[in-house]
Design an enzyme around this catalytic site. Structure first.
Site, PDB file in Angstrom:
ATOM      1  N   HIS A  48       0.951  -1.108   0.135  1.00 22.11           N
ATOM      2  CA  HIS A  48      -0.123   0.055   0.040  1.00 22.11           C
ATOM      3  C   HIS A  48       0.967   1.102   0.021  1.00 22.11           C
ATOM      4  CE1 HIS A  48       0.368   0.020   4.338  1.00 22.11           C
ATOM      5  NE2 HIS A  48       0.188   1.327   4.317  1.00 22.11           N
ATOM      6  N   ASP A  80       0.251  -7.504   1.403  1.00 25.19           N
ATOM      7  CA  ASP A  80       0.590  -6.196   1.729  1.00 25.19           C
ATOM      8  C   ASP A  80       2.238  -5.927   1.618  1.00 25.19           C
ATOM      9  OD1 ASP A  80       0.303  -3.286   1.662  1.00 25.19           O
ATOM     10  OD2 ASP A  80       0.085  -3.111   3.831  1.00 25.19           O
ATOM     11  N   SER A 157       4.730   2.492   7.736  1.00 29.32           N
ATOM     12  CA  SER A 157       4.319   1.525   7.138  1.00 29.32           C
ATOM     13  C   SER A 157       5.447   0.987   6.204  1.00 29.32           C
ATOM     14  CB  SER A 157       3.220   1.650   6.345  1.00 29.32           C
ATOM     15  OG  SER A 157       2.018   1.888   7.034  1.00 29.32           O
TER      16      SER A 157
END
Length: 349
Positions: A48, A80, A157
């Site tokens: 992402h 992911d 992230s």
């Protein structure tokens, strides 16, 4: 290992291998995330984070202040994870080894990355839980997720969740002599105060080599939606005990004994609509399936598309074994979705 974890030393030794990632361009909104060095030419980040890279191009800022341009060469929306290729890494940007096993609750960890655009940040905590299941926006649930109370904020992230090698008996994946530190998770999301999640090393070790070699990972697909058999689900379906996962619906013909049978409908049970009448899946290749989490973990880590697998089920009270050929899970349209941490409450296998 010292009595008290030396996070100052961990930061000093690991931060050269942690990278800030900047994406965007004329056609897509910009954003920032984190990554870490995987080998002498590749970085690991979240799918992402890489999703909005303009023509696969990302800008990378290393701890020494130098910049590089990288190319997204592999991505997997279902776990992911993504891989970025970059030439000419800084000399001190060494590869961080992935742990071979998932970390145990209570293990000391640090999350490193670029939270809220603040380069070179570290936050510390412990592993709060393991073997979690984290829904994604495409209706898939990532299994084996690591839960931590180390703060993971927007921008973290894709960065590494790092543990002290040797703590809890862990050894670094592929290393004869375990280094001082190892990656025990790829930071992914924050779900609340003191609750963060990271993709586990067991999943990362399975997915990342394929992303480096082929650009994608071929996921096995059972073509079914399942629901954990809780006490309520068991009572609504007249089952003897809460065990296994209920097949809510499945591809194929319900009239064919070689296919899984989905539920016939729903029943109002104590004010709640519960799916009823489907097969209960209790084993795969002889391995017990107690939860959706266990089924997903086995499919990702132990199977390949096109393989036949023996599935143990209970159908209308009778135990049966079916041999099911696994399909390949369809690709996700990366241009037609957003990641908000949500997903189906009845995950698709």
């Amino acid at each position: 290992m010292p009595t008290h974890p030396d996070f100052e030393a961990l930061y000093r030794d690991v931060i050269p291998s942690v990278v800030s990632v900047y994406v965007g361009g004329r056609r897509r909104p910009g954003g920032a995330g984190s990554a870490f060095v995987y080998d002498d030419r590749h970085l690991v980040t979240n799918e992402h984070v890489s999703r909005f890279a303009d023509a696969g191009r990302v800008e990378l800022r290393f701890a020494d202040g130098s910049w590089r341009v990288g190319e997204v060469v592999g991505a997997d929306a279902y776990t992911d994870l993504a891989v970025v290729a970059v030439d000419d890494l800084p000399d001190d940007a060494a590869a961080l080894p992935l742990a071979a096993d998932n970390p145990a609750p209570g293990r000391s960890v640090a999350a490193l990355g670029n939270p809220l655009g603040l380069d070179g940040s570290i936050s510390a905590g412990i592993v709060s839980g393991a073997n979690r299941s984290l829904p994604t926006s495409n209706g898939f649930a990532i299994p084996d997720v690591v839960q931590t109370d180390a703060p993971i904020n927007p921008g973290n992230s894709g960065g590494p969740l790092v543990g002290f090698a040797g703590e809890g008996g862990s050894e670094a994946h592929g290393e004869d002599d375990a280094p001082a530190y190892e990656v025990v998770g790829v930071n992914r999301a924050k779900q609340g105060d003191n609750i963060g999640f990271a993709v586990s090393p067991v999943i990362a070790n399975r997915i990342l080599p394929a992303l480096v070699a082929d650009g994608h990972y071929r996921h096995s697909y059972l073509r079914a939606r399942t629901l954990d058999v809780t006490p309520t689900v068991a009572e609504a379906n007249d089952l003897d005990a809460p065990h296994g996962v209920l097949v809510v619906d499945a591809a194929g013909s319900d009239g064919d004994e070689g296919f899984l049978h989905g539920c016939r409908g729903t029943a109002d049970y104590r004010g709640t609509e519960i799916p009823v009448g489907g097969d209960v899946l209790v084993a795969i290749e002889g391995n017990p399936v107690r939860t959706h989490e266990e089924l997903m973990r086995y499919l990702i880590t132990e199977t390949r598309p096109g393989e036949p697998v023996a599935v143990g089920i209970v159908r209308e009270g009778d135990p049966l074994t079916l041999v099911v050929e696994l399909d390949e899970r369809p690709a996700v349209d990366r241009d037609d979705r957003s990641d908000r941490g949500g997903g189906s409450r009845i995950p698709v296998e």
